[in-house]
Scaffold this active site. Structure first.
Site, PDB file in Angstrom:
ATOM      1  N   GLU A  77      -5.133  -5.174  10.501  1.00 54.18           N
ATOM      2  CA  GLU A  77      -4.144  -4.119  10.736  1.00 54.18           C
ATOM      3  C   GLU A  77      -4.448  -3.438  12.067  1.00 54.18           C
ATOM      4  O   GLU A  77      -5.290  -2.520  12.116  1.00 54.18           O
ATOM      5  CB  GLU A  77      -4.196  -3.087   9.608  1.00 54.18           C
ATOM      6  CG  GLU A  77      -3.893  -3.639   8.242  1.00 54.18           C
ATOM      7  CD  GLU A  77      -3.326  -2.577   7.293  1.00 54.18           C
ATOM      8  OE1 GLU A  77      -2.271  -2.833   6.715  1.00 54.18           O
ATOM      9  OE2 GLU A  77      -3.927  -1.499   7.169  1.00 54.18           O
ATOM     10  N   GLU A  83      -6.794   4.545   8.108  1.00 52.23           N
ATOM     11  CA  GLU A  83      -6.600   5.981   7.832  1.00 52.23           C
ATOM     12  C   GLU A  83      -7.864   6.579   7.224  1.00 52.23           C
ATOM     13  O   GLU A  83      -8.194   7.740   7.476  1.00 52.23           O
ATOM     14  CB  GLU A  83      -5.382   6.162   6.918  1.00 52.23           C
ATOM     15  CG  GLU A  83      -4.084   5.939   7.677  1.00 52.23           C
ATOM     16  CD  GLU A  83      -2.941   5.365   6.852  1.00 52.23           C
ATOM     17  OE1 GLU A  83      -2.980   5.449   5.614  1.00 52.23           O
ATOM     18  OE2 GLU A  83      -1.993   4.823   7.469  1.00 52.23           O
ATOM     19  N   HIS A  98      -9.515   1.060   5.132  1.00 55.10           N
ATOM     20  CA  HIS A  98      -8.230   1.239   5.809  1.00 55.10           C
ATOM     21  C   HIS A  98      -8.426   2.156   7.017  1.00 55.10           C
ATOM     22  O   HIS A  98      -9.233   3.086   6.976  1.00 55.10           O
ATOM     23  CB  HIS A  98      -7.201   1.845   4.837  1.00 55.10           C
ATOM     24  CG  HIS A  98      -5.814   1.795   5.378  1.00 55.10           C
ATOM     25  ND1 HIS A  98      -5.344   2.721   6.287  1.00 55.10           N
ATOM     26  CD2 HIS A  98      -4.804   0.920   5.177  1.00 55.10           C
ATOM     27  CE1 HIS A  98      -4.101   2.407   6.613  1.00 55.10           C
ATOM     28  NE2 HIS A  98      -3.741   1.325   5.959  1.00 55.10           N
ATOM     29  N   LYS A 141       0.125   4.249  -0.305  1.00 55.34           N
ATOM     30  CA  LYS A 141      -0.531   5.419   0.304  1.00 55.34           C
ATOM     31  C   LYS A 141      -0.299   6.659  -0.567  1.00 55.34           C
ATOM     32  O   LYS A 141      -0.208   6.535  -1.787  1.00 55.34           O
ATOM     33  CB  LYS A 141      -0.053   5.583   1.753  1.00 55.34           C
ATOM     34  CG  LYS A 141      -0.255   4.295   2.572  1.00 55.34           C
ATOM     35  CD  LYS A 141      -0.069   4.454   4.053  1.00 55.34           C
ATOM     36  CE  LYS A 141      -0.288   3.109   4.745  1.00 55.34           C
ATOM     37  NZ  LYS A 141      -0.166   3.172   6.195  1.00 55.34           N
ATOM     38  N   ASN A 180       0.871  -1.179   0.000  1.00 54.03           N
ATOM     39  CA  ASN A 180       0.000   0.000   0.000  1.00 54.03           C
ATOM     40  C   ASN A 180       0.906   1.227   0.000  1.00 54.03           C
ATOM     41  O   ASN A 180       1.491   1.560   1.024  1.00 54.03           O
ATOM     42  CB  ASN A 180      -0.896  -0.042   1.249  1.00 54.03           C
ATOM     43  CG  ASN A 180      -1.778   1.182   1.363  1.00 54.03           C
ATOM     44  OD1 ASN A 180      -1.804   2.039   0.473  1.00 54.03           O
ATOM     45  ND2 ASN A 180      -2.496   1.283   2.469  1.00 54.03           N
ATOM     46  N   SER A 182       3.645  -2.152  10.418  1.00 53.69           N
ATOM     47  CA  SER A 182       5.092  -2.188  10.700  1.00 53.69           C
ATOM     48  C   SER A 182       5.722  -3.537  10.347  1.00 53.69           C
ATOM     49  O   SER A 182       6.654  -3.995  11.021  1.00 53.69           O
ATOM     50  CB  SER A 182       5.375  -1.814  12.165  1.00 53.69           C
ATOM     51  OG  SER A 182       4.943  -0.489  12.409  1.00 53.69           O
ATOM     52  N   GLY A 224       2.533   2.187  10.907  1.00 52.49           N
ATOM     53  CA  GLY A 224       3.481   3.291  10.796  1.00 52.49           C
ATOM     54  C   GLY A 224       4.186   3.653  12.091  1.00 52.49           C
ATOM     55  O   GLY A 224       4.794   4.719  12.198  1.00 52.49           O
TER      56      GLY A 224
HETATM   57  P1  13P Z   1       3.087   0.305   7.734  1.00 53.14           P
HETATM   58  O1  13P Z   1       3.617  -0.964   7.129  1.00 53.14           O
HETATM   59  O2  13P Z   1       3.817   1.527   7.267  1.00 53.14           O
HETATM   60  O3  13P Z   1       2.966   0.206   9.217  1.00 53.14           O
HETATM   61  O4  13P Z   1       1.586   0.490   7.162  1.00 53.14           O
HETATM   62  C1  13P Z   1       0.727  -0.576   7.200  1.00 53.14           C
HETATM   63  C2  13P Z   1      -0.478  -0.205   6.432  1.00 53.14           C
HETATM   64  O5  13P Z   1      -1.213   0.682   6.809  1.00 53.14           O
HETATM   65  C3  13P Z   1      -0.756  -0.935   5.196  1.00 53.14           C
HETATM   66  O6  13P Z   1      -2.024  -0.694   4.723  1.00 53.14           O
END
Ligand code: 13P
Length: 257
Positions: A171, A101, A99, A11, A9, A217, A177
């Site tokens: 997740e 976010e 997601h 982003k 992803n 992560s 992150g």
């Molecule tokens: P990270 O791997 O940067 O923690 O992000 C995970 C994520 O949100 C994948 O959709």
């Protein structure tokens, strides 16, 4: 046995040129690897670059593209939205839905997530439904309850046949992150719970074939340990998917199993 999936992803990162370079580096990195051992690899660039990344990858059984979101509406006067038909016309095969976010920063509700899931399935795109608890919810020991509610509100009343393309990504929000990943034991415990929930609602056969990914992560150092868990069928990778060599290492971690 379920085939592993490793999805990146990206982003809101990388411009057109950088997306094409990254996709091409990943494609080239996969070439020498034994095809029958490769996981399904999915790249999720931002909307404007989906077509270019799909074209860069070409027709390839092992690597494909995903959108990061979609509109819950099919077409019409929805300025700024992107429909599932538009996504499909770029060559993408998957859509990330719900997601954390999008849930927290763009206030996506369970209702809109369910609608997005439905339009995706109708368009024959595979939804990657993201679920996971926040830090305080785990501290209050409500993580199972929260995840169960997310599953039920998105997929309740939908038949196993309709959901046949579904992919789940667990997740935990506290792991996204942050550099703090779920321990293999925590990931396995929750993902076994998710599979069990689907077994109860949609039947054993559905639950046994359902891919459940871990995200948060995940990196070349911890991927193998996480992917070795019985109910972890691969990963949804954020930060570590932005670098071809890290992402290729994670893909290789999914192959050695
Ligand atoms: P990270 O791997 O940067 O923690 O992000 C995970 C994520 O949100 C994948 O959709």
């Amino acid at each position: 046995m379920r085939k592993k999936i490793v999805a990146g992803n990206w982003k809101m990162n990388k411009n057109l040129h950088e997306c094409i370079l990254l996709a091409d580096d990943i494609r080239a990195g996969l070439e020498p690897l034994p095809k029958n051992q490769l996981p399904t690899v999915i790249l999720a660039p931002a909307f404007p670059f989906l077509y270019a990344v799909s074209q860069t990858l070409g027709v390839n059984q092992s690597i494909t593209t995903s959108a990061q979101n979609c509109s819950s509406e099919k077409s019409g006067a929805y300025t700024g939205e992107v429909s599932v038909d538009m996504i499909r016309s770029t060559g993408a095969k998957y859509v990330i839905i719900g997601h954390s976010e999008r849930r927290s920063l763009f206030l996506e509700t369970e209702d809109s997530i369910r609608k997005k899931l439905m339009v995706c399935l109708e368009a024959e795109l595979a939804p990657i439904l993201c679920i996971g608890e926040k830090s305080e919810e785990r501290k209050e020991a409500r993580h199972f309850e929260v995840v169960k509610k997310q599953i039920d509100s998105a997929t309740g009343n939908l038949s196993p046949e309709i959901l046949s393309k579904l992919v789940i990504a667990y997740e935990p929000v506290w792991a996204i992150g942050t550099g703090v990943h779920a321990s293999p034991a925590q990931a396995q415990e929750m993902q076994a719970f998710i599979r069990q929930s689907f077994a109860q609602s949609k039947g054993m056969e559905f639950s046994q074939t359902l891919p459940i990914l871990y995200g948060g992560s995940c990196n070349p150092g911890n991927a193998k340990e996480l992917f070795s868990c019985k109910d972890v069928d691969g990963g949804l990778i954020g930060g570590a998917s932005l670098n071809a060599s890290d992402f290729l290492s994670i893909i290789k971690a999914a192959m050695d199993l």
